[in-house]
Structure formats: C-alpha cells, structure tokens
Design an enzyme around this catalytic site. Sequence first.
Site, PDB file in Angstrom:
ATOM      1  N   ASP A 193      -1.959  46.298 -39.340  1.00 22.56           N
ATOM      2  CA  ASP A 193      -1.534  44.924 -39.077  1.00 22.56           C
ATOM      3  C   ASP A 193      -2.407  44.203 -38.062  1.00 22.56           C
ATOM      4  O   ASP A 193      -2.576  43.009 -38.127  1.00 22.56           O
ATOM      5  CB  ASP A 193      -0.054  44.886 -38.650  1.00 22.56           C
ATOM      6  CG  ASP A 193       0.264  45.917 -37.573  1.00 22.56           C
ATOM      7  OD1 ASP A 193      -0.664  46.314 -36.853  1.00 22.56           O
ATOM      8  OD2 ASP A 193       1.424  46.325 -37.461  1.00 22.56           O
TER       9      ASP A 193
ATOM     10  N   ASP B  88      -7.429  46.836 -36.909  1.00 18.32           N
ATOM     11  CA  ASP B  88      -7.203  47.705 -38.058  1.00 18.32           C
ATOM     12  C   ASP B  88      -8.140  47.360 -39.210  1.00 18.32           C
ATOM     13  O   ASP B  88      -8.257  48.119 -40.176  1.00 18.32           O
ATOM     14  CB  ASP B  88      -5.752  47.575 -38.568  1.00 18.32           C
ATOM     15  CG  ASP B  88      -4.767  48.241 -37.620  1.00 18.32           C
ATOM     16  OD1 ASP B  88      -5.201  49.139 -36.879  1.00 18.32           O
ATOM     17  OD2 ASP B  88      -3.582  47.868 -37.629  1.00 18.32           O
TER      18      ASP B  88
ATOM     19  N   ASP C 161       1.854  53.016 -40.955  1.00 18.96           N
ATOM     20  CA  ASP C 161       2.350  52.714 -39.613  1.00 18.96           C
ATOM     21  C   ASP C 161       3.813  53.107 -39.565  1.00 18.96           C
ATOM     22  O   ASP C 161       4.450  53.251 -40.603  1.00 18.96           O
ATOM     23  CB  ASP C 161       2.324  51.196 -39.363  1.00 18.96           C
ATOM     24  CG  ASP C 161       0.939  50.689 -39.106  1.00 18.96           C
ATOM     25  OD1 ASP C 161       0.077  51.502 -38.796  1.00 18.96           O
ATOM     26  OD2 ASP C 161       0.738  49.476 -39.228  1.00 18.96           O
TER      27      ASP C 161
HETATM   28  P1  ATP Z   1       3.006  51.479 -35.197  1.00 20.29           P
HETATM   29  O1  ATP Z   1       1.547  51.717 -35.008  1.00 20.29           O
HETATM   30  O2  ATP Z   1       3.671  52.534 -35.966  1.00 20.29           O
HETATM   31  O3  ATP Z   1       3.364  50.105 -35.656  1.00 20.29           O
HETATM   32  P2  ATP Z   1       3.672  50.832 -32.517  1.00 20.29           P
HETATM   33  O4  ATP Z   1       4.212  49.497 -32.813  1.00 20.29           O
HETATM   34  O5  ATP Z   1       4.388  51.659 -31.517  1.00 20.29           O
HETATM   35  O6  ATP Z   1       3.619  51.738 -33.761  1.00 20.29           O
HETATM   36  P3  ATP Z   1       1.546  49.666 -31.063  1.00 20.29           P
HETATM   37  O7  ATP Z   1       1.978  48.287 -31.362  1.00 20.29           O
HETATM   38  O8  ATP Z   1       0.119  50.025 -31.047  1.00 20.29           O
HETATM   39  O9  ATP Z   1       2.188  50.692 -32.059  1.00 20.29           O
HETATM   40  O10 ATP Z   1       2.182  50.034 -29.666  1.00 20.29           O
HETATM   41  C1  ATP Z   1       1.811  51.188 -28.965  1.00 20.29           C
HETATM   42  C2  ATP Z   1       2.664  51.332 -27.741  1.00 20.29           C
HETATM   43  O11 ATP Z   1       2.428  50.260 -26.853  1.00 20.29           O
HETATM   44  C3  ATP Z   1       4.148  51.305 -28.019  1.00 20.29           C
HETATM   45  O12 ATP Z   1       4.656  52.552 -28.331  1.00 20.29           O
HETATM   46  C4  ATP Z   1       4.701  50.791 -26.681  1.00 20.29           C
HETATM   47  O13 ATP Z   1       4.831  51.856 -25.800  1.00 20.29           O
HETATM   48  C5  ATP Z   1       3.623  49.867 -26.227  1.00 20.29           C
HETATM   49  N1  ATP Z   1       3.916  48.476 -26.593  1.00 20.29           N
HETATM   50  C6  ATP Z   1       4.042  47.962 -27.803  1.00 20.29           C
HETATM   51  N2  ATP Z   1       4.282  46.647 -27.764  1.00 20.29           N
HETATM   52  C7  ATP Z   1       4.314  46.301 -26.477  1.00 20.29           C
HETATM   53  C8  ATP Z   1       4.514  45.078 -25.758  1.00 20.29           C
HETATM   54  N3  ATP Z   1       4.726  43.935 -26.388  1.00 20.29           N
HETATM   55  N4  ATP Z   1       4.499  45.126 -24.434  1.00 20.29           N
HETATM   56  C9  ATP Z   1       4.263  46.275 -23.785  1.00 20.29           C
HETATM   57  N5  ATP Z   1       4.073  47.440 -24.387  1.00 20.29           N
HETATM   58  C10 ATP Z   1       4.087  47.482 -25.706  1.00 20.29           C
END
Ligand code: ATP
Length: 914
Positions: free
Chosen positions: A646, A650, A343
Amino acid sequence: MTSSASSPSTSDKAVNSQRVQWHATDIGEVRSELSATGPLSAQAVGERLSEFGHNRLPEARRRGPLARLGNQLKNFLIYVLITAAVITAVLGHWVDTTVILAVVVIQTLVGFIQEGKAEQALSAIRHMLAPKAVVVREDGQKKIDAAELVPGDTVILEPGDRVPADLRLERCHNLKIEEAVLTGESEPVDKTTGSQPADAVLGDQLSMAFSGTMVATGTGRGVVVRTGENTEIGRISGLLQDTATLKTPLLEQIDRFARYLSIIIIVVGLAIFGGGLALSGLPVRELFMAVVGLTVAAIPEGLPAILTITLAIGVRRMATRHAVVRRMPVIETLGAVSVICSDKTGTLTRNEMMVTAAVMAGKRLDVEGEGYEPDGEIREGSDVVSESPLLDELARAAALCNDAHLERHEGTIRVAGDPMEGALKVFAQKAGFDAETDGREWPRTDEVPFDADYRFMATLNHDHHRHGVVYVKGAPERILEMCTGMVTDSGDTSSLDREAWTDAISELASEGLRVLALARRPADSSQNTLAVEDVEDGLELLGLVGLLDPPRQEAIQAIQDCHDAGIRVKMITGDHAMTASAIGARLGLKNTTRVMTGRELDQLGEDELRQVAGEVDIFARTSPEHKLRLVEALQALHGVVAMTGDGVNDAPALKRADVGIAMGVKGSEAAREAASMVLLDDNFASIARAVREGRTVYNNLKKAIAFMLPINGGESVSLITALLLGLSLPISALQILWVNLVGSVILAMTLAFEPSEPGVMRRPPRSRDEPLLAGFVVWRVAFVSVLFLIGIFAAWYWAMDQFSDESVARTLAVNTLVAMEVFYLFAVRYLDTASVTLRGVLGTPIVLLAVGAVILLQLLFTYLPFFHQIFGTAPLTLGALVFAGAAGVVVLLVLELETWLRKRLKPGLSSGSG
Ligand code: ATP
C-alpha cells in the site's frame, strides 16, 4: 476569486481571464484569497464545479464506431473473402458472391460487437480506478474522486499520493515531491510554504504542488488554485494517456500463430490451385471454390476475437469481485500463482481497531466498550480507574499525537484517517480527554509524520501559555530505545526497567494485540520545529496500549481455499513478531511457530534467504525493502508470487512481483500505479477469488482453443484429402462458410461465459512456463480433427450409399459436422472430468440457448428451399438426422473414454488447472 466563483453569471471570457490571472499573479496572494473562504460548503463546490468544470484532463479520443468497424476489415479472412467475392462476381456467380459478402458483413459485425463489449469492460475498470484526493470541506475531512475538486478546496498530501490539482502549499512537513513528469528532474524537490515571485520557473515554484506529480516523502496541505486542463500538466499534455488494451502475451502468441498459419494456408492453397489446374481436369471455377473453401476452413480467424472477449469477460467478472486488473497479462499469470504474500492490517484483519488494554507504571488496565463508541470503563482488575494523572497524560498523548478524526455519520462513528489512530482517540475519550475540545488547548506547532521505516510519529504542541511538550507514539521496542526514564503514577519521572517493559510488550502481543508505546519530552516555549533527531533520545515513557484488530472471518476461509489450491500464503507485516504470530495462528497459516523479523532477514545471505523464504510464513517488523528481497527469493525458488502493498515504498516489490496487488482503500496512488491489480475492498478474500477467476479464464481460453482449432482442422483435412484423392468435396466452400459462422462463432462464444469448474481450486497451480499450445491441447486438437474427418467422410459415404445424391450427402456431412461440434462443446467444457453428468448436460443457460439456436439454423439450412438454392442443400430423412446425432454422441463417448484412459494411464496427469 471568491467573487468570480460565487457568481455563476460570470461570462466565459471573464472566467478565462481570471484563470490567466491566477497563473500570472503571485500565487501567494491568490492563496490568501482562496483560504479566506475556509473549507468549502456543498453549495460553493456545486457552483464552482459548474463554473470551472470537473478536475479532469480531456481523455484521449476513443476510437469511434467507424474506426472500430474499419479495424474489423483489417482481418486476413476478410481479405480472402473479399478477393473470392470479386472473383466469383467476375465469373458471374452472383449467388456465391452474395453469400460471401453476407459472410463478410456478419463476420465484421460479430467482431465489432465483441470488441465493443471488450472496450466497455475496460472503460468500466478505468472508472473504478479513478484517482482520489483527501479534501477538507465544511462537512469534514474525506476522500473523494479527484475529479470533484474545485479551486479553493483544501487538499491533504501524504507519501505516495499523486497531487490531484495544482496546489498552493500552506503546510509542509519534510514534503518532497517528484516532479519528473513536468520538469524532467528526477530528484524529488523540497517544498516550502514561502512566497515566490510570479515569474519563477516551474522547477523553482517551491510553494506549489503540481497536478500529476508524486509525493515522495513527508506530508503537506494546500489550496487548489487550478484544476483540469488549466493545471500545468493540462497545458503540457492536454490529454489523458490511455494505454489500456486487452493484449496479453497469450493473445499475441495466438495472433502470431493465426497470421503464420494464414500465410502457410494461402501458399498451400495456391499450390493446390496451380497443381490442380495443371494435373486434374477439374474446371477452374470448381477448383477456385475448393481453394477458397480450404482457406476459409483452415484459418482460425475467429479465435483471437473469441479469446479477447473471454479475457474481457474475465476482467469484468473480477471487477465485480473487487479485484480490478490494471495490466491485462496479469489475468494469465494469476492462474499460475503459487505464493501469495499479504500484508496483515486491513487485508487479513478487519482494520476496525479498539484499544482493549493499557499498561502504565507496571499496572495493567483493561478498556471496555464496543467499536468506536466512546462509552466504556477503564478498569484495573475490577476497579474503575477514576483519578490518575498518568492515565490523563497517556490519554492526552494518544489524542494529540494523532491525525485521525472521528465523525458521527447517520448514528455510527466513522474514522477519517488511520483506524488505529481513530481507536486511540476513542481511548482518550474514555479516559476523559476529548480531542475536539480539550485538544484545542494544545495546538500542534510541528510534527514528524509516521514513516514505516522508523515506525513512530511525533508532535510538538504548545498550550496558550507557550508550555511545550513533544509526544511520540510508535512501535514499542523502538520507543523503548528512545526513552531514558518513565513517568510514574503520580506524574513524576523515574528510571526505566527495560526488562519489565519488554515483558509487558510480549504479554500484550502474545494476546494478538497490536502494541503501541507512548512517550513524551518537555519542549521549550521557543521551539517551533520538530525533527527526527529531536526525539531519538531522552524521552519519558508514558505507557503501552494494546489494540485489538480481529482477523477477517472470510480471510480464514480464503487462506484455507488457497492451501487446498496448492498456494502458500505468507504474511509480511510491519507489526510485532508475537502479535503477527498470534494472528497468523488464528488465520490458519501453515507455519506459525517460526517468525522472521526484518532485522533477522538483514543478517541472511541470498542462499539462506531463499531457504527461509520458502519455509517461514510470517515475517514481522519488516520494511518495504524486505518485501522486494522476499519476492526475489521466492521467485528464485520458482514461485509465481503475488505480493500486496500500500505504501509508496512498496512500489518496487509490487513491480517485481508476478502479480503486484495494491490496496484500493488504504493504498497510495504510487502503489496503485505500480501494481498490476487493485483490490477495491483491501480484502484478502478478494485475492483468492481473483486467483480462482484467473484459473477459470485460463481454462476458458484453453477450451476456446481446443474447441475452435479442431473444427478448422477437421474441415481442412477433409478438403485436402478429397482434393488429393480426386474425390468429390464432401462439403462445399459455401457450406464451410456456413459451418464456421454457425458452429464456430455461436458455440465458441459460450465458452467465454463458462463458470469455474468445480475442482478448480483443488488442483495445484499450473507451472509458470506451461505453454498453452502444447501437450494436452495439441493432442486434443489433432485427435478431434481426425474424429471430425472420419465423421464427415462416414456421413458422405453412408448418404451416397443410401440416397445416391451428392446434395443430400453434402447436407448430411454438414449436419454431422455441426452435430459433432455441439457434442464436442459439452466435452470441451470439462477438460479433466467426465462431461456426461447432470451438471454437464444441463450446462449453463447460455450454452443451451446457443445449442438451440444452432439446431434451429441447421433445420432452416436443411429444409428451407431458399437455403437449398443458396447452399446447394437438400432435405434429409429422419434416419439421416439420427445418423448426424449419433455421430455426435459417438464423438462425445470416444472423448469420455479418452479422458478416462488418460487418467488411468497417468493418474497424476491433468490438463493443468489454468
Ligand atoms: P501491515 O504491514 O501488515 O499493514 P502494519 O500496519 O503494522 O502492518 P506499518 O504500517 O508498517 O505496518 O506499521 C509498522 C508499525 O509502526 C506498527 O506495528 C506500529 O507499531 C507502528 N505504527 C503504525 N502506524 C503508526 C502511526 N500512525 N503512528 C505511530 N506508529 C505507528
């Protein structure tokens, strides 16, 4: 409840009846009593803890010392020895009997202590993996050990959480809970907050969340009504299942090998005994002792114990480096990992976010400041932005569509919840909207929680005059799809220039910023609920924010180390492709020019996917299902794949990966349970260290085998040779017992502590199916056995020639064998490189300590009259001792030559990096 909980003097009986009452009454009433107390204070928690105890199920009883001791006696060698002791006693050879029994005692104790150490390592890990719960107490929202929960605590539930205690739910948002452990029902159950009758069966108690069940989707909040063994799961199982053992495929293979070998040896021994009785004129006693000697010599019974402790030490070493092993076989697999899929957020980056830029109504704003401190100007060019209704609205959306809390703790500000949301609250504060005070004017009526599959979150808020508004924040291209207009500088609505906004998103993302879009929609005063469908269309775009999340410095180094070790690192992120590419370049990933998005992956067939999976290093805007497909594609390319995760979704990919790695800090319980390893610090560098440790453990196992087996081989071949040729035994049965205790156990133990070889991360990973007992190790075992055989007979004949005394000759043969073992230990510590280096000779302190102990014991064995009587030894001249030492040196030199030749003949050849 309140009165009983706050009066510590309550008798046990009263407490019990209180508990029973909870179960019987309508939980709804209990809940109102409980929550009437509000968030608990530290004092109340303390009182309730002492009254109700910790929120734990009693552990399955661990094996006591007696059971562990008994287990040691179940060893095949011990049976052989006890039989021999009985027979020698019947024959009246008391010295033999005593020595053999002493060996039994020592062998049992050594095994006992080793097993104790291994169990200690496991229980330390168990402690590190203790389940956590998010609780709201008087001092705010925090993550604590679930064992610390008390009745009356308020607990927050998120997808993937294991419910930490029996809860009466007081808030549910699409909350679905999988209750199969309790009810056997495999479909997740929809939860509500309404009151249910007291006699509802478990599966119908929809306003309860039961300890041990798993949140499938949605979020919720509930008050703890029962903890520990009073929970429903506590009543059913009563015990915590504990299945952790140190068994790995390799250990099982060795166990089996040792068992078969033992049977073969016994058969051969009996044949020799029978044949000897019939053919040779040897007296029964001598023949019997020779066969006992042979059996003891040939069975590598100490090996499984040494391997177990090597694994246990590896597990402990990894735990100190923040990688906790949940399934033991993974230690072996780690060393063979050839691809790591990680990630981004929090693992490769620091996850300490800050809003540094915003775009609204075509204007770019820069946000100043440090970390989570609320000081910092917002500027347009060089001008500070002061009056802007649009910025005010953007800030309000950022603060309200948000679940994080900022807490000042010892001078620094901490975020409880998602760091990105914490950063948005800080941004709002800089723009003049304080979530704690101004936010109170706009309480939340309902929400759509964030979900990685649809990538946005929405809230419905009403002010005290029932003016309603829906705020949405999420991945910008997703939000853009949902918008039909935008809000202008003056606060009016106008049409949306999608192209201009797409360019603005690209610009922020190409700076490596994580981009979020914020939008709104007015809501009726009567609207009380919010669903995904309500926000999918007709939103007004407020603006974009760009968040900085710098790469972890140590991850850059760790990625370099992985590349040197022949391991490909891939980033699989939910973030925007351009953000991912910019961060990937800073991290030093190999292929940063080609980025694949989840949508593009969906278009590919299996074959194309395989090709892409091998070439591309950055996968963006992926959802958890893509991880599973990527793992399978990479495995089809013969990769040994480590995958991090996480979220609750997953879990399938984590299970499928060869090494599933869950995040200990931000990971859900579901991910932790599916994983074979948990990172306590969520840090990519810990993965690289774990791989290094995995390689080291594998090498040490290989070294222990390569060390132990030739000793057994050399001894037994010597005895068989002597018996077959009708020669005197060069080493007696009792002496073999001595050598195996002194040589094998003390010296081999040190191999478990061997540190990594210097080049361990500069070799390619070993192949997944490389068997341990093959190729190099088999060759080494055979070759060294022959060297030992030659050494033993050379010592015997030389001493007979010099001193014409069998006792002296045997003593020298034993000393020569031990000296060869000691020198061989130095050779075996470096499988692929020269051993005669300063580092090799100095060794680790424990090796020197072990060698010192062995030399001391050999001196006693040779010169102490007491030992002469027992083992039939005799003092040696200095010249004879020099002979023994020289034999050891010769063995070391021959092995150095062999290593050198092996490398010269086949330059690519190595024993594998483990
Ligand atoms: P990784 O998979 O590397 O941890 P990530 O944290 O960006 O990356 P996700 O948590 O799946 O992956 O988030 C995907 C997308 O969703 C983010 O890039 C963001 O645009 C949006 N996002 C993440 N968290 C929130 C939230 N709490 N509220 C609204 N949008 C969110």
